[in-house]
Write a protein that holds these residues in place. Structure first.
Motif, PDB file in Angstrom:
ATOM      1  N   ALA A   1      58.428  28.868  76.243  1.00  0.00           N
ATOM      2  CA  ALA A   1      59.090  28.999  77.539  1.00  0.00           C
ATOM      3  C   ALA A   1      58.200  29.771  78.510  1.00  0.00           C
ATOM      4  O   ALA A   1      58.061  29.397  79.672  1.00  0.00           O
ATOM      5  N   VAL A   2      57.575  30.839  78.018  1.00  0.00           N
ATOM      6  CA  VAL A   2      56.672  31.630  78.843  1.00  0.00           C
ATOM      7  C   VAL A   2      55.492  30.765  79.301  1.00  0.00           C
ATOM      8  O   VAL A   2      55.113  30.762  80.472  1.00  0.00           O
ATOM      9  N   THR A   3      54.941  29.996  78.366  1.00  0.00           N
ATOM     10  CA  THR A   3      53.833  29.100  78.683  1.00  0.00           C
ATOM     11  C   THR A   3      54.218  28.119  79.788  1.00  0.00           C
ATOM     12  O   THR A   3      53.461  27.891  80.728  1.00  0.00           O
ATOM     13  N   ARG A   4      55.429  27.583  79.677  1.00  0.00           N
ATOM     14  CA  ARG A   4      55.857  26.587  80.670  1.00  0.00           C
ATOM     15  C   ARG A   4      56.060  27.171  82.062  1.00  0.00           C
ATOM     16  O   ARG A   4      55.666  26.560  83.048  1.00  0.00           O
ATOM     17  N   VAL A   5      56.663  28.355  82.150  1.00  0.00           N
ATOM     18  CA  VAL A   5      56.845  28.930  83.493  1.00  0.00           C
ATOM     19  C   VAL A   5      55.491  29.281  84.113  1.00  0.00           C
ATOM     20  O   VAL A   5      55.312  29.159  85.321  1.00  0.00           O
TER      21      VAL A   5
ATOM     22  N   LYS B   1      53.797  26.236  85.480  1.00  0.00           N
ATOM     23  CA  LYS B   1      54.380  25.792  86.746  1.00  0.00           C
ATOM     24  C   LYS B   1      53.719  26.443  87.949  1.00  0.00           C
ATOM     25  O   LYS B   1      53.810  25.943  89.058  1.00  0.00           O
ATOM     26  N   LEU B   2      53.080  27.584  87.733  1.00  0.00           N
ATOM     27  CA  LEU B   2      52.388  28.247  88.841  1.00  0.00           C
ATOM     28  C   LEU B   2      51.116  27.500  89.215  1.00  0.00           C
ATOM     29  O   LEU B   2      50.541  27.728  90.269  1.00  0.00           O
ATOM     30  N   GLY B   3      50.700  26.618  88.345  1.00  0.00           N
ATOM     31  CA  GLY B   3      49.551  25.751  88.618  1.00  0.00           C
ATOM     32  C   GLY B   3      48.284  26.514  88.937  1.00  0.00           C
ATOM     33  O   GLY B   3      47.868  27.386  88.184  1.00  0.00           O
ATOM     34  N   ASP B   4      47.704  26.197  90.100  1.00  0.00           N
ATOM     35  CA  ASP B   4      46.420  26.759  90.521  1.00  0.00           C
ATOM     36  C   ASP B   4      46.440  28.273  90.717  1.00  0.00           C
ATOM     37  O   ASP B   4      45.391  28.911  90.727  1.00  0.00           O
ATOM     38  N   LYS B   5      47.632  28.816  90.917  1.00  0.00           N
ATOM     39  CA  LYS B   5      47.704  30.245  91.219  1.00  0.00           C
ATOM     40  C   LYS B   5      47.367  31.114  90.010  1.00  0.00           C
ATOM     41  O   LYS B   5      47.154  32.309  90.128  1.00  0.00           O
ATOM     42  N   VAL B   6      47.363  30.476  88.845  1.00  0.00           N
ATOM     43  CA  VAL B   6      46.972  31.200  87.643  1.00  0.00           C
ATOM     44  C   VAL B   6      45.681  30.598  87.105  1.00  0.00           C
ATOM     45  O   VAL B   6      45.609  29.407  86.813  1.00  0.00           O
TER      46      VAL B   6
END
Lengths: 73, 76
Positions: free
Chosen positions: A20-24, A27-32
């Motif tokens: 679940a942590v991996t998925r959220v 979702k931040l995409g490029d920002k991470v």
């Protein structure tokens, strides 16, 4: 873009939690730029230009106990 | 008030801790009367007030937590 490594403690108890942590974070995409979820150590290291507060908010969405440890070099 | 019930299919839960996280968070949403999550059936049954929230918002809430959530196809 200047990124920093932030370390968080997340109360994860199973692969579903770390998934679940991996998925959220995904979702931040490029920002991470990069992240590492360590289920055994209940530790999440995120390399990102976002502030630690913004990252903390994202992690808290999973509904798990989350605390900010600090920056890592 | 009026209540509607929806069963949302949830993928990615593997232990009771996942179940508690979802129940804990979704139950704080505005308009949610009751939620019960089944790990075996991979579903969340939610009773809510349709004037204060929608099934889609509830689905998104679960999705935001990092699970795959889908509404039943016949749900209107």
């Amino acid at each position: 873009m200047a990124t920093q490594k932030h370390v968080f403690n997340v109360e994860m108890t199973c692969e579903g939690c770390s998934g679940a942590v991996t998925r959220v974070l995904n979702k931040l995409g490029d920002k991470v730029a990069k992240f590492d979820v360590d289920l055994a150590q209940k530790k999440v290291v995120i390399e990102s230009a976002l502030s630690s507060d913004e990252l903390l908010e994202t992690l808290k969405k999973t509904g798990k106990e989350t605390t900010y440890v600090g920056q890592e070099n | 008030g009026s209540r509607v019930s929806v069963t949302i299919h949830v993928e990615g839960m593997t232990c009771s801790s996942c179940v508690h996280s979802i129940e804990g968070r979704i139950s704080t949403f505005d308009g949610v009367h009751n939620i019960s999550v089944s790990l075996d059936k991979k579903e969340a049954r939610v009773q809510f007030d349709p004037r204060r929230t929608t099934a889609e918002q509830l689905r998104e809430g679960i999705e935001d937590m990092g699970f795959d959530a889908t509404l039943p196809t016949n749900f209107v």
